[in-house]
Design a protein around this motif. Structure first.
Motif, PDB file in Angstrom:
ATOM      1  N   ASP A  78     -21.042 -49.094   8.283  1.00 37.81           N
ATOM      2  CA  ASP A  78     -20.843 -49.210   6.837  1.00 37.81           C
ATOM      3  C   ASP A  78     -22.020 -49.913   6.172  1.00 37.81           C
ATOM      4  N   SER A  79     -22.464 -50.995   6.793  1.00 40.79           N
ATOM      5  CA  SER A  79     -23.574 -51.763   6.238  1.00 40.79           C
ATOM      6  C   SER A  79     -24.858 -50.926   6.170  1.00 40.79           C
ATOM      7  N   LEU A  80     -25.215 -50.296   7.287  1.00 41.01           N
ATOM      8  CA  LEU A  80     -26.445 -49.498   7.323  1.00 41.01           C
ATOM      9  C   LEU A  80     -26.352 -48.269   6.431  1.00 41.01           C
ATOM     10  N   PHE A  81     -25.198 -47.628   6.405  1.00 40.43           N
ATOM     11  CA  PHE A  81     -25.026 -46.433   5.598  1.00 40.43           C
ATOM     12  C   PHE A  81     -25.165 -46.763   4.117  1.00 40.43           C
ATOM     13  N   GLU A  82     -24.527 -47.843   3.682  1.00 42.27           N
ATOM     14  CA  GLU A  82     -24.597 -48.240   2.267  1.00 42.27           C
ATOM     15  C   GLU A  82     -26.009 -48.684   1.881  1.00 42.27           C
ATOM     16  N   ASN A  83     -26.676 -49.431   2.768  1.00 43.13           N
ATOM     17  CA  ASN A  83     -28.041 -49.867   2.458  1.00 43.13           C
ATOM     18  C   ASN A  83     -28.973 -48.674   2.285  1.00 43.13           C
ATOM     19  N   ASN A  84     -28.833 -47.676   3.130  1.00 45.30           N
ATOM     20  CA  ASN A  84     -29.693 -46.496   3.008  1.00 45.30           C
ATOM     21  C   ASN A  84     -29.274 -45.605   1.850  1.00 45.30           C
ATOM     22  N   ALA A  85     -28.025 -45.670   1.439  1.00 43.80           N
ATOM     23  CA  ALA A  85     -27.587 -44.901   0.287  1.00 43.80           C
ATOM     24  C   ALA A  85     -28.191 -45.473  -0.995  1.00 43.80           C
ATOM     25  N   LYS A  86     -28.312 -46.801  -1.038  1.00 42.86           N
ATOM     26  CA  LYS A  86     -28.809 -47.452  -2.251  1.00 42.86           C
ATOM     27  C   LYS A  86     -30.334 -47.372  -2.369  1.00 42.86           C
ATOM     28  N   ASN A  87     -31.044 -47.807  -1.336  1.00 46.26           N
ATOM     29  CA  ASN A  87     -32.499 -47.871  -1.458  1.00 46.26           C
ATOM     30  C   ASN A  87     -33.212 -47.449  -0.179  1.00 46.26           C
ATOM     31  N   GLY A  88     -32.590 -46.612   0.600  1.00 41.64           N
ATOM     32  CA  GLY A  88     -33.218 -46.118   1.821  1.00 41.64           C
ATOM     33  C   GLY A  88     -33.515 -44.638   1.701  1.00 41.64           C
ATOM     34  N   SER A  89     -33.516 -43.978   2.825  1.00 42.65           N
ATOM     35  CA  SER A  89     -33.795 -42.549   2.804  1.00 42.65           C
ATOM     36  C   SER A  89     -32.590 -41.769   3.312  1.00 42.65           C
ATOM     37  N   PHE A  90     -32.486 -40.531   2.863  1.00 41.10           N
ATOM     38  CA  PHE A  90     -31.398 -39.667   3.306  1.00 41.10           C
ATOM     39  C   PHE A  90     -31.506 -39.410   4.804  1.00 41.10           C
ATOM     40  N   TYR A  91     -32.746 -39.321   5.313  1.00 40.77           N
ATOM     41  CA  TYR A  91     -32.952 -39.084   6.742  1.00 40.77           C
ATOM     42  C   TYR A  91     -32.357 -40.227   7.569  1.00 40.77           C
ATOM     43  N   LEU A  92     -32.647 -41.460   7.197  1.00 40.86           N
ATOM     44  CA  LEU A  92     -32.103 -42.610   7.925  1.00 40.86           C
ATOM     45  C   LEU A  92     -30.589 -42.678   7.782  1.00 40.86           C
ATOM     46  N   GLN A  93     -30.107 -42.360   6.594  1.00 44.92           N
ATOM     47  CA  GLN A  93     -28.670 -42.366   6.372  1.00 44.92           C
ATOM     48  C   GLN A  93     -27.988 -41.338   7.279  1.00 44.92           C
ATOM     49  N   SER A  94     -28.589 -40.169   7.429  1.00 46.71           N
ATOM     50  CA  SER A  94     -27.991 -39.151   8.296  1.00 46.71           C
ATOM     51  C   SER A  94     -28.078 -39.557   9.763  1.00 46.71           C
ATOM     52  N   LYS A  95     -29.150 -40.245  10.154  1.00 49.80           N
ATOM     53  CA  LYS A  95     -29.248 -40.736  11.533  1.00 49.80           C
ATOM     54  C   LYS A  95     -28.141 -41.752  11.823  1.00 49.80           C
ATOM     55  N   VAL A  96     -27.873 -42.629  10.878  1.00 53.12           N
ATOM     56  CA  VAL A  96     -26.807 -43.621  11.039  1.00 53.12           C
ATOM     57  C   VAL A  96     -25.466 -42.913  11.176  1.00 53.12           C
ATOM     58  N   HIS A  97     -25.247 -41.894  10.347  1.00 54.66           N
ATOM     59  CA  HIS A  97     -23.983 -41.153  10.406  1.00 54.66           C
ATOM     60  C   HIS A  97     -23.837 -40.423  11.748  1.00 54.66           C
ATOM     61  N   ARG A  98     -24.911 -39.791  12.211  1.00 52.49           N
ATOM     62  CA  ARG A  98     -24.868 -39.083  13.505  1.00 52.49           C
ATOM     63  C   ARG A  98     -24.640 -40.061  14.653  1.00 52.49           C
ATOM     64  N   ALA A  99     -25.197 -41.255  14.543  1.00 48.51           N
ATOM     65  CA  ALA A  99     -24.992 -42.270  15.583  1.00 48.51           C
ATOM     66  C   ALA A  99     -23.529 -42.676  15.643  1.00 48.51           C
ATOM     67  N   LYS A 100     -22.922 -42.860  14.477  1.00 50.51           N
ATOM     68  CA  LYS A 100     -21.493 -43.209  14.450  1.00 50.51           C
ATOM     69  C   LYS A 100     -20.660 -42.076  15.046  1.00 50.51           C
ATOM     70  N   GLU A 101     -20.982 -40.833  14.705  1.00 49.86           N
ATOM     71  CA  GLU A 101     -20.247 -39.691  15.256  1.00 49.86           C
ATOM     72  C   GLU A 101     -20.370 -39.640  16.771  1.00 49.86           C
ATOM     73  N   CYS A 102     -21.567 -39.878  17.272  1.00 52.93           N
ATOM     74  CA  CYS A 102     -21.802 -39.860  18.715  1.00 52.93           C
ATOM     75  C   CYS A 102     -20.968 -40.927  19.413  1.00 52.93           C
ATOM     76  N   LEU A 103     -21.014 -42.143  18.885  1.00 55.48           N
ATOM     77  CA  LEU A 103     -20.264 -43.229  19.508  1.00 55.48           C
ATOM     78  C   LEU A 103     -18.759 -43.048  19.336  1.00 55.48           C
ATOM     79  N   GLU A 104     -18.366 -42.391  18.271  1.00 53.72           N
ATOM     80  CA  GLU A 104     -16.945 -42.130  18.056  1.00 53.72           C
ATOM     81  C   GLU A 104     -16.400 -41.229  19.162  1.00 53.72           C
ATOM     82  N   THR A 105     -17.167 -40.218  19.537  1.00 55.78           N
ATOM     83  CA  THR A 105     -16.711 -39.350  20.632  1.00 55.78           C
ATOM     84  C   THR A 105     -16.684 -40.107  21.954  1.00 55.78           C
ATOM     85  N   VAL A 106     -17.639 -41.017  22.149  1.00 50.76           N
ATOM     86  CA  VAL A 106     -17.662 -41.812  23.378  1.00 50.76           C
ATOM     87  C   VAL A 106     -16.434 -42.712  23.445  1.00 50.76           C
TER      88      VAL A 106
END
Length: 117
Positions: A78-106
């Motif tokens: 949540d912290s990383l996703f929100e920080n990248n949504a406000k003043n980061g990049s969409f690429y980093l935001q998508s990497k954070v989301h994919r990381a959460k999805e990966c760990l969620e399956t684990v």
């Protein structure tokens, strides 16, 4: 008279610029073929776009370890996703989301108690 001179300058300038771009493109192709980049891109165009994130990469992106609780992972996400949504990049935001999805399956594969979903 001035309009004719200006038109000639524009035509000549665009011709020179066009030749320079073609020459630069040819040089870039030569450099790529020498280093093998062009052949690699030609051989693996699909595989590169569909790279699957590993568990280690996901943990590194979110900054968590194997012993981290799922709730803590969600807080980091949540912290990383929100920080990248406000003043980061969409690429980093998508990497954070994919990381959460990966760990969620684990965590889901480990059992119903570890992942809240």
């Amino acid at each position: 008279m001035a309009a004719k001179i200006l038109a000639n300058l524009i035509v000549m300038g665009s011709g020179i610029l066009g030749r320079a771009l073609v020459q630069a493109y040819r040089q870039a192709l030569q450099n790529a073929s020498k280093s093998g980049v062009a052949q690699e891109a030609f051989q693996n165009p699909i595989r590169r776009g569909r790279k699957i994130m590993t568990e280690q990469e996901a943990r590194a992106i979110l900054g968590v370890t194997e012993n981290t609780a799922w709730e803590e992972i969600l807080k980091r996400y949540d912290s990383l996703f929100e920080n990248n949504a406000k003043n980061g990049s969409f690429y980093l935001q998508s990497k954070v989301h994919r990381a959460k999805e990966c760990l969620e399956t684990v965590y889901q594969s480990k059992g119903p108690d570890t992942a809240a979903g």
